[in-house]
Design an enzyme around this catalytic site. Structure first.
Site, PDB file in Angstrom:
ATOM      1  N   HIS A  99     -59.163  53.319  15.025  1.00  0.00           N
ATOM      2  CA  HIS A  99     -58.374  54.239  15.850  1.00  0.00           C
ATOM      3  C   HIS A  99     -58.119  53.602  17.213  1.00  0.00           C
ATOM      4  CE1 HIS A  99     -60.397  56.795  12.854  1.00  0.00           C
ATOM      5  NE2 HIS A  99     -59.309  57.518  12.897  1.00  0.00           N
ATOM      6  N   GLU A 120     -48.653  55.556   3.455  1.00  0.00           N
ATOM      7  CA  GLU A 120     -47.873  54.900   4.507  1.00  0.00           C
ATOM      8  C   GLU A 120     -46.779  54.010   3.926  1.00  0.00           C
ATOM      9  OE1 GLU A 120     -51.191  55.067   4.396  1.00  0.00           O
ATOM     10  OE2 GLU A 120     -51.496  56.521   5.998  1.00  0.00           O
TER      11      GLU A 120
HETATM   12  C1  LIG Z   1     -54.620  54.854   5.469  1.00  0.00           C
HETATM   13  C2  LIG Z   1     -54.938  56.063   6.259  1.00  0.00           C
HETATM   14  N1  LIG Z   1     -53.942  56.899   6.596  1.00  0.00           N
HETATM   15  C3  LIG Z   1     -54.203  57.999   7.340  1.00  0.00           C
HETATM   16  C4  LIG Z   1     -55.467  58.274   7.750  1.00  0.00           C
HETATM   17  C5  LIG Z   1     -55.755  59.484   8.635  1.00  0.00           C
HETATM   18  N2  LIG Z   1     -56.558  60.483   7.906  1.00  0.00           N
HETATM   19  C6  LIG Z   1     -57.894  60.515   8.017  1.00  0.00           C
HETATM   20  S1  LIG Z   1     -58.558  61.665   7.027  1.00  0.00           S
HETATM   21  C7  LIG Z   1     -57.063  62.183   6.468  1.00  0.00           C
HETATM   22  C8  LIG Z   1     -56.985  63.282   5.463  1.00  0.00           C
HETATM   23  C9  LIG Z   1     -57.665  62.963   4.179  1.00  0.00           C
HETATM   24  O1  LIG Z   1     -57.704  64.086   3.363  1.00  0.00           O
HETATM   25  P1  LIG Z   1     -58.469  64.100   1.981  1.00  0.00           P
HETATM   26  O2  LIG Z   1     -58.341  62.786   1.320  1.00  0.00           O
HETATM   27  O3  LIG Z   1     -58.025  65.278   1.225  1.00  0.00           O
HETATM   28  O4  LIG Z   1     -60.024  64.222   2.370  1.00  0.00           O
HETATM   29  P2  LIG Z   1     -60.773  65.412   3.101  1.00  0.00           P
HETATM   30  O5  LIG Z   1     -60.696  65.125   4.549  1.00  0.00           O
HETATM   31  O6  LIG Z   1     -60.118  66.674   2.714  1.00  0.00           O
HETATM   32  O7  LIG Z   1     -62.188  65.334   2.632  1.00  0.00           O
HETATM   33  C10 LIG Z   1     -56.056  61.437   7.064  1.00  0.00           C
HETATM   34  C11 LIG Z   1     -54.616  61.626   6.827  1.00  0.00           C
HETATM   35  C12 LIG Z   1     -56.477  57.373   7.369  1.00  0.00           C
HETATM   36  N3  LIG Z   1     -57.758  57.563   7.723  1.00  0.00           N
HETATM   37  N4  LIG Z   1     -56.188  56.281   6.624  1.00  0.00           N
END
Ligand SMILES: Cc1ncc(C[n+]2csc(CCOP(=O)(O)OP(=O)(O)O)c2C)c(N)n1
Ligand SMILES: [Mg+2]
Lengths: 349, 494
Positions: A154, A84
């Site tokens: 959220h 972000e």
């Molecule tokens: C600071 C922040 N930004 C955005 C999100 C929204 N978000 C939740 S999970 C996710 C994807 C994460 O992907 P990854 O780290 O590859 O883990 P995976 O879900 O594949 O296990 C996002 C963008 C968040 N939870 N926290």
């Protein structure tokens, strides 16, 4: 119920419809479709506009950027790595040299990593360069407010943090029409804007939204219902709670003037002042915690300007001073009944 | 003023029979140097100093020419005529080079494309040369790992469906990635600290969480020790040495550096492991954590689950580097990439990482390559973005290809070859897990909601007047409208 601006817009529409029946100047849209439409207009009318954020390429987790990649290409609709502060900083850079940056932060709850970029960079760009540079081309969209089951991360409504930062504009639509008009206004405004979208309304707010280029003024509150006994002020999703509470009070013969603040910063003090001078009572309600919420600013300023007209203490009906809960969300929230109760107390003071 | 002299002024590529020549060169060099040094130390004013410097340079040049011609006449390969000394810059000390060259990670292989460590292949057979690294695994431990993966799998199926039926607000599974959590947690001690992301159910079960405890959290009932305050899956336990899951990506990683450092200062040999996705790895907090842990020698194991997707975002849009692993190298820490669907490899790598962390006092990075079989979460529709094509011909799609290589299948085959496992054993564990999961769901749903007063507790250690006042006014409100909140709370709860 329609705001005057929309009524005007639709007035124009029916006029043009009479002139040429092929062009429908409004279309039925959900709020997410209206937001999508605002960005489509921005991309179509400004070749230097770029939309970016996490997961925006496939349409965004709330579907707000759906179809934009296909229509405008991958150089203007960018998926961002999950970062972000990075993506907001990227937008600041674009805007500093004349670009139009439309950034999406996936949830307002995740805007905090970008706090430094927003509050120390975007907000001060113009001031610290004597007006030589500005990042007016930057708009940050972020879904905010409660959704019924979002828990800590959220559900938040972080407007007060940003309202405490001179140089920013902070804006909240309440439905599909205002989402379109205010978002396009933010994108074109010459100041960095944060646009908080009440996520609970993405699908539930469905309206006839003006198609094409359509803007609503920033910095203007809107009187939604006129009344003489008490003034209510809210923004975002809370507007609907306010309206319901007012309707309940109206059944008992209380005449409530409901105002949607719409722009948190810089806020429209005059509309509220004039209303409170008329009604003599004020209740401000927001989802964010009570202490140091933006309601505090409204109360302090209004009591200065309306001291002689006040017939009851100004009241605030807000979220509790706790993190946003999950199981007990309903107890935390300033619901219709709590607002109604505050109206009754003010009127019978 | 003290001056440093280059330690060498020319680099001769090593060639056979040149040792006596290079010894002579070295002698000559020493002479030239000491001459220069004498000239410099006897100088007094600035002019003298400059003159001395000029002499030094002249002496060095004369010497170089001598060396060059000696080299040429004796048929040695032309030396590289750079002043190929080591840089003395404070920030970094490599060799100087006259070559104007940008190093391309993809062309120059700097750092090299990292191999992927594995011990068993896609069908569960030990790969050639795997004997040395194969973790000594007792049958009992192997069975425990298998049981845990299966229980994760079945539990997640039940609660995924429960979300679909509207019984819980949110869920996500670790389907296809079970070995990452289980293989790594099994390699650690029970008191090592765990800082999860959110897709590590196996770590919770391994550390002794019962189905019922997890179910209570998922259903946000009053038996959840965090009083139903957080989204499903956001759990933790001090007793089990697991910090609470939260949604804010990446924030756990700097915590893990601090946790490990604090253990070190307390004289403990506990390490910290933190899990994060390849998407999460893009957060600034993760880079910050790697750097801080490396600089301060934190015994932290950074465990990246690279499952190919971050919600809809393919790794193509997440980074253009060779995965996440090179970042460990860039921050100066021992790093390995492992086949995350190979439980044995994950376990062996984590064991070694723990050794490095404790004996060398430095962090490690493990990048475990795996595949997210399920959608991101129950709020996600993966059909909108998942790559259709399998990476090899002969498979229906990408997902089917990886599902066939799931860690449960591979580890099961490996165990089967040892006579430790069979289909019947698997079915028995699954059946039992299903039964227990359903029972835990039902029991959790029958348990009451958290008491209303828990809205206000734990914000601070003690209730400040603001919250006390808000508590009282909520109580009064519930009293005035006893019907309105009947199903949720009574004023008596407060
Ligand atoms: C600071 C922040 N930004 C955005 C999100 C929204 N978000 C939740 S999970 C996710 C994807 C994460 O992907 P990854 O780290 O590859 O883990 P995976 O879900 O594949 O296990 C996002 C963008 C968040 N939870 N926290
Ligand atoms: Mg991922």
């Amino acid at each position: 119920m329609l705001r005057p601006q929309a009524r005007r817009a639709i007035g124009r529409v029916s006029l043009s419809r009479r002139l040429s029946s092929q062009v429908p100047a409004t279309a039925k849209m959900t709020m997410f479709a209206a937001i999508n439409d605002a960005m489509r207009v921005a991309l179509a009318t400004d070749p230097r506009a770029v939309v970016f954020g996490e997961d925006v390429a496939f349409g965004g987790v709330f579907r707000c950027t759906m179809g934009l990649l296909e229509e405008f290409g991958k150089e203007r609709v960018l998926n961002m790595p999950i970062n972000e502060q990075g993506l907001v900083g990227f937008g600041i850079g674009m805007a500093a040299v004349g670009g139009t940056a439309i950034a999406e932060v996936q949830f307002a709850d995740y805007i905090f990593p970008a706090m430094d970029q927003i509050c120390n960079e975007a907000a001060k760009f113009r001031y610290r360069s004597g007006g030589e540079f500005d990042v007016g081309g930057l708009t940050i969209r972020a879904p905010a407010n409660a959704v019924g089951h979002g828990g800590h991360y959220h559900s938040q409504s972080p407007e007060a943090y940003f309202a405490h930062t001179p140089g920013l504009k902070v804006v909240y639509p309440r439905d599909a029409i205002t989402a379109k008009g205010l978002l396009l206004a933010c994108i074109r405004d010459r100041n960095p804007c944060i646009f908080f979208e009440p996520k609970v309304l993405y699908r539930s707010s469905v309206q006839e939204v003006p198609t094409g280029d359509f803007m609503l003024p920033l910095g203007k509150a809107e009187v939604l219902t006129e009344g003489s006994d008490i003034t209510l002020v809210a923004w975002g999703a809370q507007v609907h709670v306010m309206l319901k509470a007012a309707a309940r009070a109206a059944e008992e013969g209380i005449s409530v003037e409901c105002i949607d603040l719409a722009t948190i910063l810089p806020w429209d003090m005059h509309t509220i002042r004039d209303s409170v001078r008329k009604t003599g009572r004020l209740v401000v309600t927001h989802e964010a915690p009570l202490t140091a919420g933006f309601g505090a600013e409204i109360c302090a300023t209004i009591q200065t300007h309306c001291f002689d007209s006040l017939e009851a203490p100004i009241a605030r009906v807000c979220g509790a001073d706790t993190p946003f809960p999950l199981a007990l969300e309903k107890l935390y929230l300033p619901d219709e009944l709590k607002v109604y109760d505050a109206i009754k107390q003010a009127v019978s003071y | 003023m003290e001056r440093q002299f280059p330690s060498s002024i020319g680099y001769f590529p090593p060639s056979k029979g040149s040792s006596s020549r290079s010894m002579r060169s070295a002698r000559l060099l020493r002479v030239a140097r000491s001459e220069a040094r004498r000239a410099l130390s006897s100088s007094s004013g600035l002019a003298e100093e400059n003159a001395a410097l000029r002499m030094t340079v002249a002496a060095l040049q004369r010497e170089r020419e001598t060396l060059l011609s000696a080299a040429k006449s004796s048929g040695v390969q032309t030396p590289i005529v750079s002043l190929n000394e080591k840089s003395k810059f404070v920030g970094a000390q490599g060799e100087f080079s006259p070559e104007l060259k940008f190093w391309y990670p993809d062309i120059d292989s700097t750092p090299p494309v990292l191999p992927c460590f594995r011990l068993i292949d896609d069908v569960g057979l030990p790969v050639q040369g795997s004997d040395a690294a194969m973790p000594p695994l007792e049958q009992e431990v192997a069975l425990a790992c298998m049981r845990t993966m299966l229980r994760v799998n079945e539990f997640e199926k039940i609660f995924h469906d429960a979300q679909r039926q509207g019984r819980i607000p949110f869920f996500l599974t670790s389907r296809g990635e079970e070995a990452c959590a289980v293989g790594s947690i099994a390699a650690l001690r029970p008191t090592d600290w765990v800082l999860p992301q959110y897709r590590e159910m196996g770590a919770f079960f391994w550390r002794g969480f019962s189905f019922q405890e997890v179910a209570n959290q998922l259903c946000a009932n009053e038996k959840d020790p965090a009083h139903g305050r957080q989204l499903p899956l956001h759990m933790g336990s001090k007793e089990r040495h697991i910090l609470y899951v939260k949604s804010t990506l990446g924030t756990q990683c700097p915590h893990a550096a601090g946790v490990a450092y604090s253990m070190k200062t307390a004289g403990s040999d506990q390490v910290a492991i933190t899990y994060f996705g390849e998407g999460c790895a893009s957060e600034g907090d993760v880079s910050s954590a790697l750097n801080i842990a490396a600089v301060h020698g934190c015994p932290t194991i950074f465990f990246c689950r690279n499952n190919g997707y971050a919600i809809s975002t393919n790794t193509r849009d997440q980074y253009v580097s060779d995965g996440v692993a090179p970042r460990g190298l860039a921050f100066g820490m021992p790093t390995i990439r492992v086949d995350g669907n190979d439980l044995l490899a994950v376990m062996a790598a984590t064991k070694r990482a723990r050794e490095i962390a404790t004996t060398e006092g430095r962090p490690c990075l493990i990048e475990a390559m795996t595949y997210r079989i399920g959608a991101h979460s129950t709020s996600d529709d993966d059909s909108k973005y998942r790559t259709a094509e399998a990476p090899e011909a002969g498979w229906d799609n990408e997902r089917a290809y990886w599902e066939a290589r799931s860690p449960i299948i591979r580890f099961g085959r490996w165990m089967q070859a040892l006579g430790w496992w069979d289909v019947a054993a698997e079915e028995a564990v699954r059946k039992q897990a299903r039964k227990e999961a359903i029972a835990s769901l039902n029991a959790a749903q029958e348990t009451a909601r958290p008491k209303a007063f828990t809205l206000f507790t734990d914000v601070y250690d003690e209730l400040p007047w603001t919250l006390a006042a808000q508590h009282d006014s909520l109580k009064a409100h519930l009293k005035s409208y006893p019907k309105a909140y009947d199903n949720l709370a009574a004023s008596a709860d407060l």
